[in-house]
Design an enzyme around this catalytic site. Structure first.
Site, PDB file in Angstrom:
ATOM      1  N   PHE A  16       0.740  -1.314   0.065  1.00  0.00           N
ATOM      2  CA  PHE A  16      -0.075  -0.017  -0.013  1.00  0.00           C
ATOM      3  C   PHE A  16       1.033   1.249  -0.045  1.00  0.00           C
ATOM      4  CE2 PHE A  16       0.779   0.139   4.549  1.00  0.00           C
ATOM      5  CZ  PHE A  16       1.137   1.453   4.873  1.00  0.00           C
ATOM      6  N   GLU A  76      -5.191  -3.647  -2.099  1.00  0.00           N
ATOM      7  CA  GLU A  76      -6.310  -3.515  -2.026  1.00  0.00           C
ATOM      8  C   GLU A  76      -6.800  -2.292  -0.872  1.00  0.00           C
ATOM      9  OE1 GLU A  76      -4.524  -5.873  -0.617  1.00  0.00           O
ATOM     10  OE2 GLU A  76      -5.415  -6.797   1.254  1.00  0.00           O
ATOM     11  N   ARG A  77      -5.900  -1.820  -0.495  1.00  0.00           N
ATOM     12  CA  ARG A  77      -6.137  -0.514  -0.014  1.00  0.00           C
ATOM     13  C   ARG A  77      -5.864   0.624  -0.725  1.00  0.00           C
ATOM     14  NH1 ARG A  77      -2.540  -1.812   5.655  1.00  0.00           N
ATOM     15  NH2 ARG A  77      -4.273  -3.440   6.377  1.00  0.00           N
ATOM     16  N   SER A 134       5.434  -6.901   3.460  1.00  0.00           N
ATOM     17  CA  SER A 134       5.788  -7.110   4.842  1.00  0.00           C
ATOM     18  C   SER A 134       6.300  -8.778   4.686  1.00  0.00           C
ATOM     19  CB  SER A 134       4.542  -7.421   5.723  1.00  0.00           C
ATOM     20  OG  SER A 134       3.606  -8.359   5.177  1.00  0.00           O
ATOM     21  N   LYS A 148      -1.411  -7.111  -9.223  1.00  0.00           N
ATOM     22  CA  LYS A 148      -2.507  -6.879  -8.238  1.00  0.00           C
ATOM     23  C   LYS A 148      -2.030  -5.820  -7.329  1.00  0.00           C
ATOM     24  CE  LYS A 148      -2.941  -8.661  -3.984  1.00  0.00           C
ATOM     25  NZ  LYS A 148      -3.693  -7.370  -3.293  1.00  0.00           N
ATOM     26  N   CYS A 189       9.477   1.835   3.183  1.00  0.00           N
ATOM     27  CA  CYS A 189      10.280   0.668   3.708  1.00  0.00           C
ATOM     28  C   CYS A 189      11.725   1.040   3.995  1.00  0.00           C
ATOM     29  CB  CYS A 189      10.450  -0.107   2.715  1.00  0.00           C
ATOM     30  SG  CYS A 189      11.135   0.419   1.054  1.00  0.00           S
ATOM     31  N   GLU A 233       8.943  -3.855  13.390  1.00  0.00           N
ATOM     32  CA  GLU A 233       9.081  -2.899  12.349  1.00  0.00           C
ATOM     33  C   GLU A 233       7.690  -1.894  12.832  1.00  0.00           C
ATOM     34  OE1 GLU A 233       8.137  -3.780   8.322  1.00  0.00           O
ATOM     35  OE2 GLU A 233       8.945  -1.768   7.470  1.00  0.00           O
TER      36      GLU A 233
HETATM   37  P1  NAD Z   1       1.538  -6.440   3.038  1.00  0.00           P
HETATM   38  O1  NAD Z   1       2.550  -7.485   3.099  1.00  0.00           O
HETATM   39  O2  NAD Z   1       0.427  -6.391   4.146  1.00  0.00           O
HETATM   40  O3  NAD Z   1       0.708  -6.404   1.512  1.00  0.00           O
HETATM   41  C1  NAD Z   1       1.516  -6.574   0.363  1.00  0.00           C
HETATM   42  C2  NAD Z   1       0.738  -7.303  -0.383  1.00  0.00           C
HETATM   43  O4  NAD Z   1       0.494  -8.681  -0.131  1.00  0.00           O
HETATM   44  C3  NAD Z   1      -0.556  -6.773  -0.520  1.00  0.00           C
HETATM   45  O5  NAD Z   1      -1.066  -6.890  -2.111  1.00  0.00           O
HETATM   46  C4  NAD Z   1      -1.711  -7.858   0.129  1.00  0.00           C
HETATM   47  O6  NAD Z   1      -3.048  -7.784  -0.480  1.00  0.00           O
HETATM   48  C5  NAD Z   1      -0.745  -8.972   0.055  1.00  0.00           C
HETATM   49  N1  NAD Z   1      -0.989  -9.609   1.525  1.00  0.00           N
HETATM   50  C6  NAD Z   1      -1.133  -9.246   2.629  1.00  0.00           C
HETATM   51  N2  NAD Z   1      -1.178 -10.323   3.670  1.00  0.00           N
HETATM   52  C7  NAD Z   1      -1.068 -11.292   2.950  1.00  0.00           C
HETATM   53  C8  NAD Z   1      -0.867 -12.778   3.397  1.00  0.00           C
HETATM   54  N3  NAD Z   1      -0.966 -13.037   4.802  1.00  0.00           N
HETATM   55  N4  NAD Z   1      -1.025 -13.487   2.455  1.00  0.00           N
HETATM   56  C9  NAD Z   1      -1.040 -13.358   1.223  1.00  0.00           C
HETATM   57  N5  NAD Z   1      -0.906 -12.083   0.735  1.00  0.00           N
HETATM   58  C10 NAD Z   1      -1.093 -11.104   1.463  1.00  0.00           C
HETATM   59  O7  NAD Z   1       2.374  -5.107   3.120  1.00  0.00           O
HETATM   60  P2  NAD Z   1       1.839  -3.466   3.208  1.00  0.00           P
HETATM   61  O8  NAD Z   1       1.140  -3.254   4.509  1.00  0.00           O
HETATM   62  O9  NAD Z   1       1.033  -3.365   2.223  1.00  0.00           O
HETATM   63  O10 NAD Z   1       3.227  -2.797   2.984  1.00  0.00           O
HETATM   64  C11 NAD Z   1       4.160  -2.411   4.071  1.00  0.00           C
HETATM   65  C12 NAD Z   1       5.219  -3.421   4.204  1.00  0.00           C
HETATM   66  O11 NAD Z   1       5.971  -3.414   2.907  1.00  0.00           O
HETATM   67  C13 NAD Z   1       6.169  -2.970   5.356  1.00  0.00           C
HETATM   68  O12 NAD Z   1       6.678  -4.142   5.765  1.00  0.00           O
HETATM   69  C14 NAD Z   1       7.279  -2.507   4.471  1.00  0.00           C
HETATM   70  O13 NAD Z   1       8.739  -2.420   5.034  1.00  0.00           O
HETATM   71  C15 NAD Z   1       7.169  -3.216   3.010  1.00  0.00           C
HETATM   72  N6  NAD Z   1       7.907  -2.475   2.091  1.00  0.00           N
HETATM   73  C16 NAD Z   1       9.204  -3.026   1.645  1.00  0.00           C
HETATM   74  C17 NAD Z   1       9.700  -2.432   0.704  1.00  0.00           C
HETATM   75  C18 NAD Z   1      11.149  -2.781   0.199  1.00  0.00           C
HETATM   76  O14 NAD Z   1      11.367  -2.539  -0.936  1.00  0.00           O
HETATM   77  N7  NAD Z   1      11.727  -3.411   0.879  1.00  0.00           N
HETATM   78  C19 NAD Z   1       9.080  -1.424  -0.073  1.00  0.00           C
HETATM   79  C20 NAD Z   1       7.610  -0.945   0.305  1.00  0.00           C
HETATM   80  C21 NAD Z   1       7.171  -1.890   1.376  1.00  0.00           C
END
Ligand code: NAD
Length: 523
Positions: free
Chosen positions: A171, A198-199, A248, A195, A303, A404
């Site tokens: 997101f 969804e947020r 994440s 994809k 991130c 985090e």
């Molecule tokens: P998230 O993992 O909750 O969601 C990311 C994607 O995964 C979404 O599209 C979501 O629908 C899907 N998803 C979420 N939980 C899932 C599950 N249990 N099973 C399958 N799919 C799932 O992450 P977020 O809250 O959208 O983003 C924040 C996180 O992303 C932070 O941890 C941040 O550090 C990380 N991030 C990392 C980078 C990098 O390049 N290292 C860049 C941006 C964000």
């Protein structure tokens, strides 16, 4: 035959104020260059984080719709991968121009759905746009190699597209991260199913519109929606050959393992805990501005946010009250408001989680020097607000340090020497980015050599490399030991597979009566 797009993707600069009048149009999906209304009965409500007003509903697409997306991408692949790289590059140039023309609209959609300030949202678009610009040089990046490996024999290498590839986005950068994937995946000849989170899928929907306007053929870029069910589809669908994930650790480790077990190539950038080490010989003013910007900008939801400060020695420790004063003066407000420095956090649950981590620090004996809990801007009483927070006297075992936080919270640890700072940072299981503030070249060089983090800033708070390099986290911040990184040459390698061809034009044994059965030696 498009369905109407929700106002989150069309509204700038006035409609975001009148979004209630929009009657909350659902977000469509994008298939074969058309925006289509899902027939699902399951939707994910998307609220403006500054007001918690419903602004659109995101469909959990049905199995049949997801299968149709995979089929569209698969059907588009043979013709698309057969186009010349020059042609794909020319479409990329058009796409780049269109992103520039729609920059404000993209930024407004991000501010509305994600909450970050408009200025920050413009930066989100820019950092993705730069990847698309770099992709315009694909003809250079896709060049193979050739060598005369022996007399009359040569080997050539080619980089070929993989097929259908999938992308699963977080997101926090609704334009930048889709743009880490769309340009490189497509210019290398793949077709894509993406994809968005969804947020906040609005920016990805605008990008889909621009892909179509740029002239990409049907089925080359498809946008699907949903949460876990859609992710599982992407992980298990056999036509999808590779998966790009950013998000994440919880989701990413699962995605890496299941995707890899299914034989797919997976690149996965995960969570972080980025440390800044500050030395007393640094330029103090630059350090203060850098840390306040990098810890609290985007409400800490980057991130590469600098969420952990390591003061080296008592002098730098004594600067913290002044730092808290600067942080206190930041304007926390709706992202469209002039002068806003940071907006709300994405979701009420995020606010709750952040506040509970602050409370845990208090319970474990740390000091809440600046407390952002309970803050509300006057105009937006219902948003997900957390004001800048600084926690001092933090010890490495505390939950506020081990987890985090992903909010506008800076945790501060004190050490006496550079060696101790390096040891502390290297002991942390994350290794996305780190920064050091010093005027000493020798200190910076020691830090650079010994530190275990993928992206190191020397007097640079958020050292995210531009697209001619690659995004290079390490340790727990990237899955698979960092073998597959996003954009740059490694990004092109991720989205292509090598083929080598060895040719002999003059058969050396044309007159020989006996086959040579020994291993060739190419002498
Ligand atoms: P998230 O993992 O909750 O969601 C990311 C994607 O995964 C979404 O599209 C979501 O629908 C899907 N998803 C979420 N939980 C899932 C599950 N249990 N099973 C399958 N799919 C799932 O992450 P977020 O809250 O959208 O983003 C924040 C996180 O992303 C932070 O941890 C941040 O550090 C990380 N991030 C990392 C980078 C990098 O390049 N290292 C860049 C941006 C964000």
């Amino acid at each position: 035959n498009d369905v109407r797009l929700p106002s989150t993707t069309t509204s700038y600069p006035t409609e975001h104020i009148t979004k209630a009048a929009d009657k909350v149009a659902d977000t469509p999906y994008f298939l074969n260059n058309r925006f289509v209304a899902s027939e699902t009965t399951e939707f994910i409500d998307l609220h403006d984080p500054a007001t918690n007003e419903l602004i659109t509903r995101v469909p959990q697409m049905t199995d049949a719709e997801l299968k149709a997306a995979a089929a569209a991408a698969q059907a588009a692949f043979p013709a698309w991968s057969a186009t010349s790289v020059i042609h794909r590059q020319s479409l990329m140039f058009k796409f780049v121009g269109l992103i520039r023309e729609n920059w404000e609209r993209l930024a407004a959609s991000i501010t509305l759905e994600q909450g970050k300030t408009l200025a920050d949202a413009r930066g989100d678009v820019l950092r993705g746009l730069q990847v698309a610009e770099a992709a315009c040089g694909a003809s250079e990046l896709l060049k193979g190699e050739v060598l005369e490996v022996a007399k009359d024999m040569e080997t050539r290498s080619y980089r070929e597209a993989l097929g259908v590839v999938g992308a699963i986005c977080p997101f926090n950068f609704p334009a930048m991260i889709p743009l880490w994937c769309i340009p490189i995946a497509t210019v290398t000849g793949n077709t894509l199913i993406l994809k968005p989170s969804e947020r906040d899928p609005g920016a990805a929907m605008i990008l889909a519109e621009l892909v179509r306007e740029a002239g990409f053929p049907e089925g080359v870029v498809n946008i699907v929606h949903g949460s876990h069910k859609t992710v599982d589809f992407i992980l298990d669908e056999p036509v999808i050959k590779a998966i790009s994930f950013v998000g994440s650790n919880k989701a990413g480790e699962y995605i890496f393992n299941r995707g890899s077990a299914n034989g797919k190539r997976v690149q996965a950038n995960l969570g972080a805990k980025n440390h800044a080490a500050v030395l007393p010989d640094c330029n103090k003013n630059h350090f203060m501005n850098s840390v306040v910007g990098a810890a609290f900008g985007a409400a800490g939801q980057r991130c590469m946010a600098l969420s952990t400060l390591v003061t080296v020695g008592p002098e730098t420790e004594s600067w913290i009250p002044e730092l808290a004063e600067m942080a206190k003066n930041l304007s926390v407000n709706g992202g469209f408001e002039a002068g806003a420095d940071l907006g709300p956090v994405i979701h009420p649950q995020s606010k709750e989680r952040i506040e509970s981590l602050i409370a845990s620090a208090e319970a474990e004996g740390a000091t809440i020097l600046l407390d952002g809990r309970g803050f509300k801007p006057e105009k937006y009483p219902n948003g997900n607000w957390v004001g800048p927070t600084i926690i001092t006297n933090v010890k490495p075992h505390m939950k506020c340090y081990t987890e985090e936080i992903f909010g506008p919270v800076l945790v501060v640890l004190n050490v006496e020497t550079l060696d101790e700072a390096i040891e502390l940072i290297n002991s942390n299981e994350y290794g996305n980015g780190t920064a050091i503030f010093t005027r000493s070249g020798a200190t910076a060089e020691t830090f650079r050599r010994r530190i275990e983090a993928g992206q190191v800033g020397i007097n640079v708070p958020i050292p995210v490399p531009l697209p001619m390099f690659s995004f290079t986290g390490n340790k727990k911040s990237i899955a698979g030991g960092g073998a597959n990184t996003f954009y740059g040459r490694p990004g092109v390698n991720f989205y292509t597979q090598q083929k080598t061809v060895t040719s002999m034009w003059q058969a050396a044994d044309a007159l020989s009566q006996k086959a040579d059965v020994a291993m060739p030696t190419h002498s």
